[in-house]
Design a protein around this motif. Structure first.
Motif, mmCIF file in Angstrom:
data_model
loop_
_atom_site.group_PDB
_atom_site.id
_atom_site.type_symbol
_atom_site.label_atom_id
_atom_site.label_comp_id
_atom_site.label_asym_id
_atom_site.label_seq_id
_atom_site.Cartn_x
_atom_site.Cartn_y
_atom_site.Cartn_z
ATOM 1 N N LYS A 118 0.826 -1.204 0.000
ATOM 2 C CA LYS A 118 0.000 0.000 0.000
ATOM 3 C C LYS A 118 0.864 1.259 0.000
ATOM 4 C CE LYS A 118 -3.909 2.195 2.343
ATOM 5 N NZ LYS A 118 -3.317 3.534 2.296
ATOM 6 N N GLU A 119 1.953 1.234 0.791
ATOM 7 C CA GLU A 119 2.855 2.388 0.816
ATOM 8 C C GLU A 119 3.481 2.623 -0.547
ATOM 9 O OE1 GLU A 119 5.612 1.478 3.880
ATOM 10 O OE2 GLU A 119 4.290 2.147 5.521
ATOM 11 N N ASP A 122 0.812 4.127 -2.705
ATOM 12 C CA ASP A 122 0.601 5.520 -2.308
ATOM 13 C C ASP A 122 1.747 6.399 -2.803
ATOM 14 O OD1 ASP A 122 -1.726 4.781 -1.086
ATOM 15 O OD2 ASP A 122 -0.903 4.747 0.943
ATOM 16 N N ARG A 125 1.420 6.844 -6.545
ATOM 17 C CA ARG A 125 0.345 7.790 -6.842
ATOM 18 C C ARG A 125 0.763 9.223 -6.509
ATOM 19 N NH1 ARG A 125 -3.171 5.396 -4.330
ATOM 20 N NH2 ARG A 125 -3.161 6.536 -2.344
ATOM 21 N N SER A 126 1.449 9.385 -5.364
ATOM 22 C CA SER A 126 1.903 10.724 -4.975
ATOM 23 C C SER A 126 2.906 11.274 -5.971
ATOM 24 C CB SER A 126 2.522 10.674 -3.577
ATOM 25 O OG SER A 126 1.573 10.287 -2.611
#
Length: 370
Positions: A118-119, A122, A125-126
Motif C-alpha cells: 500500500k505504501e 501511495d 500515486r503521490s
C-alpha cells in the motif's frame, strides 16, 4: 493448650515467609517489565533480546513472555508492523515452543507485506500527482512567460510584473522603404521570363482596443528596370487594405478587406507585351503581424483578388507576402529595423499562368509602443 499455641505460631511464621517470597517475586518481575517497556519505547530489539535471553531459564519467564506478547499485539493494533515482527522473532528465538508467537509471526508478516504494498502504491500515486502538478505548473509558467514581463527578485526568483499585452501606447505604426525589390516575372503561354529591379514603400498603422486591433496596410511597388527580356513595360502594384483582428499571445491575427490594383504601363509605341493589363480589384484576405521569433518580428498575409470576376481572361488572382523585421537600433520613441520580405502575385488566366515572385530588402522605422 501449649500444643495449639505452638501450631498457631508456626502457621504465622510460614505465612509471613510465603508473603515475603511472593513480594520478592513481584518486585523483580516489575523491574523486568520496566526494562521491557523501555525496549519497546526505544524500539530496540537489542534491549528486548537482552531482557528475555538473560531470564529465559527463570521459573517466571512465562510472565515476561506473556507481557512481551501483549506489547506485540498492541503494536499490531497500531499497525507498527516492523518492530512487532522484530519483537516476535526475539520471542521465538528465546522459546521455539511458543505456538502463539509462531502463529503471530505469519499474521504480522502478511500485514507488513500488505502495508508495504500500500505504501508503494501511495508513493507511486503521490509521485504521479506531483509530476502532473509540476507539469501543469511548468505549462502555466511557460504561458505566463509569454504573457507577462518578468524581473528577478533578490533571491533570484522570477516575478511576473506586467502583462506583455498590456499597452500604454494605443497606436502602432511602421514605415518601410524597399531599396531593393527584385522580381522574377514569368508567363507560361509565351515561355516568357524576365528578371527586374524596382523599389517599394509600405506603411502600416494599428490601433489597439483592449483585445482587438484595427488598422490599415498600404503598399506601393514600382518595378521599372528589366535586367533580362525587357518588353517596354513598367509594372506597379498598389494596395490599401484596412484590417481588423485579435491580439494573441504572440502577435495579432487579422482579417483584411480593401482594394488593390495591378498596373502594366506600356511604354513603347509598338509594345507587344504578353503580360496582364491593368487590374482593379477588391481584396479579401487574412494576415498576422507582430509575431515574435526571438528578437525578429514576423508578419505576413494572403489576399484574394475578387476583381478577377470582372475580367474574362482571368480565372483567379491572388497575392501573398512574408516579412522578417530584424531590429537594428531602438531609441526612446522610434526603432529602426532591417527587413527581408518575400512576395508573390499569381494570375491564373484562361490560357496561361502569370507569376511575379519577388525578394525585398527594406529599411523600416516604427514607433516604440509601451
Amino acid at each position: 493448650m501449649k500444643r495449639k499455641l505452638f501450631t498457631f505460631l508456626v502457621g504465622i511464621v510460614l505465612s509471613v515467609c510465603s508473603v515475603q517470597k511472593v513480594f520478592a517475586i513481584d518486585v523483580y518481575i516489575v523491574e523486568l517489565y520496566k526494562q521491557i517497556d523501555g525496549a519497546f519505547s526505544d524500539k530496540s530489539d537489542r534491549e528486548l533480546d537482552a531482557v528475555l535471553s538473560n531470564n529465559n531459564e527463570d521459573a517466571n519467564y512465562y510472565l515476561l513472555e506473556n507481557y512481551t506478547m501483549k506489547k506485540i499485539r498492541r503494536l499490531v493494533l497500531d499497525k507498527e508492523y516492523d518492530f512487532a515482527l522484530q519483537s516476535n522473532l526475539i520471542v521465538i528465538d528465546n522459546n521455539l515452543d511458543n505456538a502463539e508467537a509462531v502463529e503471530m509471526y505469519s499474521v504480522i508478516a502478511a500485514a507488513l507485506e500488505q502495508q508495504k504494498l500500500k505504501e508503494a502504491e501511495d508513493k507511486a500515486r503521490s509521485e504521479k500527482e506531483a509530476a502532473a502538478f509540476e507539469a501543469e505548473k511548468e505549462k502555466k509558467k511557460i504561458v505566463a512567460i509569454k504573457e507577462y514581463t518578468t524581473v528577478k527578485n533578490a533571491e533570484g526568483t522570477d516575478v511576473f510584473v506586467a502583462s506583455k499585452n498590456e499597452r500604454y501606447t494605443a497606436q502602432n505604426w511602421k514605415a518601410m522603404f524597399g531599396m531593393a525589390n527584385a522580381v522574377f516575372v514569368t508567363e507560361s503561354s509565351g515561355d516568357y521570363n524576365s528578371f527586374r529591379y524596382g523599389i517599394s514603400g509600405n506603411f502600416i498603422y494599428d490601433y489597439y482596443l483592449n483585445k482587438f486591433v484595427v488598422g490599415i496596410d498600404t503598399s506601393l511597388d514600382v518595378i521599372m528596370l528589366p535586367f533580362t527580356n525587357g518588353d517596354d513595360t513598367l509594372l506597379m502594384d498598389l494596395s490599401v487594405v484596412p484590417e481588423i483582428g485579435f491580439t494573441g499571445l504572440n502577435g495579432n491575427f487579422l482579417f483584411r478587406l480593401g482594394f488593390a490594383s495591378l498596373f502594366d504601363f506600356k511604354m513603347g509605341k509598338t509594345n507587344t507585351s504578353i503580360l496582364q493589363d491593368n487590374i482593379f480589384s477588391p481584396v479579401l484576405g487574412i494576415g498576422f503581424n507582430k509575431v515574435k521569433l526571438g528578437e525578429i518580428d514576423f508578419s505576413g498575409y494572403f489576399d484574394y483578388y475578387l476583381g478577377h470576376l470582372a475580367y474574362e481572361n482571368l480565372n483567379a488572382a491572388m497575392k501573398a507576402e512574408l516579412n522578417f523585421g530584424i531590429p537594428i537600433m531602438e531609441m526612446d520613441t522610434i526603432k529602426l529595423s532591417f527587413n527581408i520580405g518575400v512576395k508573390d502575385t499569381l494570375l491564373l488566366k484562361t490560357e496561361s499562368i502569370e507569376n511575379r515572385a519577388g525578394l525585398v530588402l527594406a529599411f523600416g522605422v516604427e514607433n516604440v509602443a509601451k
